[in-house]
Design an enzyme around this catalytic site. Sequence first.
Site, mmCIF file in Angstrom:
data_model
loop_
_atom_site.group_PDB
_atom_site.id
_atom_site.type_symbol
_atom_site.label_atom_id
_atom_site.label_comp_id
_atom_site.label_asym_id
_atom_site.label_seq_id
_atom_site.Cartn_x
_atom_site.Cartn_y
_atom_site.Cartn_z
ATOM 1 N N ARG A 220 -22.964 -2.915 25.198
ATOM 2 C CA ARG A 220 -24.655 -2.732 25.427
ATOM 3 C C ARG A 220 -24.735 -3.443 26.700
ATOM 4 O O ARG A 220 -25.875 -3.022 27.168
ATOM 5 C CB ARG A 220 -25.180 -3.823 24.174
ATOM 6 N N LYS B 147 -21.786 5.519 26.228
ATOM 7 C CA LYS B 147 -21.170 4.421 26.406
ATOM 8 C C LYS B 147 -19.582 4.742 26.696
ATOM 9 O O LYS B 147 -19.052 5.684 25.930
ATOM 10 C CB LYS B 147 -20.999 3.488 25.186
ATOM 11 N N ASP C 61 -13.499 3.759 22.259
ATOM 12 C CA ASP C 61 -14.807 3.019 22.751
ATOM 13 C C ASP C 61 -15.456 3.762 23.733
ATOM 14 O O ASP C 61 -16.357 3.419 23.948
ATOM 15 C CB ASP C 61 -14.552 1.681 23.029
ATOM 16 N N ASP D 160 -16.816 -9.703 23.708
ATOM 17 C CA ASP D 160 -16.573 -8.501 22.821
ATOM 18 C C ASP D 160 -17.891 -7.624 22.480
ATOM 19 O O ASP D 160 -17.759 -6.804 21.744
ATOM 20 C CB ASP D 160 -15.673 -8.673 21.577
ATOM 21 N N GLU E 240 -19.700 -5.691 24.682
ATOM 22 C CA GLU E 240 -19.682 -5.437 26.166
ATOM 23 C C GLU E 240 -20.335 -4.098 26.361
ATOM 24 O O GLU E 240 -21.054 -3.819 27.392
ATOM 25 C CB GLU E 240 -18.353 -5.483 26.694
ATOM 26 N N ASP F 178 -11.194 -1.355 25.199
ATOM 27 C CA ASP F 178 -11.938 -2.580 24.883
ATOM 28 C C ASP F 178 -10.922 -3.618 24.123
ATOM 29 O O ASP F 178 -10.703 -3.515 22.984
ATOM 30 C CB ASP F 178 -13.026 -2.317 23.954
ATOM 31 N N LYS G 26 -10.250 -9.161 20.475
ATOM 32 C CA LYS G 26 -9.867 -8.782 19.420
ATOM 33 C C LYS G 26 -8.583 -9.265 18.716
ATOM 34 O O LYS G 26 -7.407 -8.769 19.436
ATOM 35 C CB LYS G 26 -10.024 -7.003 19.306
#
EC number: 3.4.11.1
Length: 510
Positions: A359, A272, A296, A355, A357, A277, A284
């Site tokens: 996946r 990933k 992330d 949020d 995202e 993010d 967030k």
Amino acid sequence: MQLRLGEPPLTQAECALVYCFAPSGENATFSLPAEIASLDEKVWSGLVAEAAQEQKFQGKPNSSLALRLPGPIRKLVLVGLGDPAALTLEALRRATANGLRQAHSLKAKQVVLSLPDTGLDQVRAVQAVAEASLLVAHQDNRFKSPPKPEEERGFSVEEVTLLVPGLAQARQDYENALQRATEMAAGTILARELVAAPANVVTPPALAETARQLAQDYGLEVEILGREECQALGMGAFLGVAQASDLPPQFIHLTYKPKEGDPVAKLALVGKGLTFDSGGLNIKTDSRSIAMMKTDMGGAAAVLGAARALAALKPQVEVHFIVAATENMISGRALHPGDILTASNGKTIEVNNTDAEGRLTLADALVFAEKLGVDAIVDLATLTGACVIALGEEIAGLFTPDEKLAQELQQAANLSGEKIWRLPLEESYFEGLSSTVADMKNTGPRSGGSITAALFLKQFVEKTPWAHLDIAGPVWAEKDSGYTNKGATGYGVRTLVEWVLAREMAAASS
């Protein structure tokens, strides 16, 4: 740091690091290792035994004793290994790091390390000690001002010599162990520094440039796909996340192939790669949480670190390293809650939370990986806070429907010391992702969040053995621990490398 090999006895050193076992058996008492006991009696007039008694040093795990002494060894560090019957490679790593931290406190530059008969595979023990030495010494000062002349910065220990009994009989095996440790540590440090760097430094183009540099340095094949190429491949899930950012998405595909002969296996590692993010329109709201979102891309960092290590170790295995790199930002182009995306395998996704995202980006990356015709796929992702709640900050969650792959990854993790715990892929939980307007939603109910996230990813792998590692917890450490310093850990690199090398070994022996 320089690593060297030598043979006992321990006779002279600026600083000696000596391992001590705890007494075992009823009424057993602690005694110094024979070589130190002899020096203590002949040279130090019992000072070491006296200090051990005063400080209640008993050779227990996580214990140490640092002393300054008259020559021939001016600085001595004793580190506890605990019960010899319970010793593991990871305990040996942690003890080594503990001892070297003590040597650093004594301002030692050269350390001679006397490796005892541990009862473990001695070649593996040398590799473990070397890994710990290199990793504990790593300090990331890239973004600090240069130190003042009177200011001390960095790890004092510059050279470690490992004294190994029977070195001459198996020197090449031990040299190979040092090389494996050196390359694994270098890959881990690359991953640490990618994760630790801020999002204005490690951007999607910067990750792509890192991949290009690895390709140039190690003879890897590299393919970087931009927005238009990804559109041509139908990567609607990945591009949906990327559409709000002013920085271009970069789909990274590195390939390592053996120089000679046919590969004995063909594997894919997928990471990933969210370089920042914000949460998107589902922003967030916790300031601590959003400040850490530079991490992330920890999965991408692990995959690139593994590429660095494996390209140097040159196994007879073809390995594909895949990262869908982007930011998840807020703008007039941002993905809306309720939007429907179409992934590259044709499946449609109702985005009920922007949020979730990671996946979405992984969905297209997994489809891409399977089309390469690989024997197995492993993905790593800082995917869910739910996994951190379940397993804490030191353990990654392992999800796979494949028993053989689960066993392989557990064995690799046991060798590396990176903790994983298998969690269930409970198929009935997928009902929580059902959508009235698309094939699935991207998030389900709060309970079982790490399981539903893994089940979502499973929809994008048809037949290839696949495993998912949720590394949201162990990607970052809040304090020094063992050979891990506070900050980015480089988690996953050594487990991935051990897994690939084990696949090579299994093929060679079959």
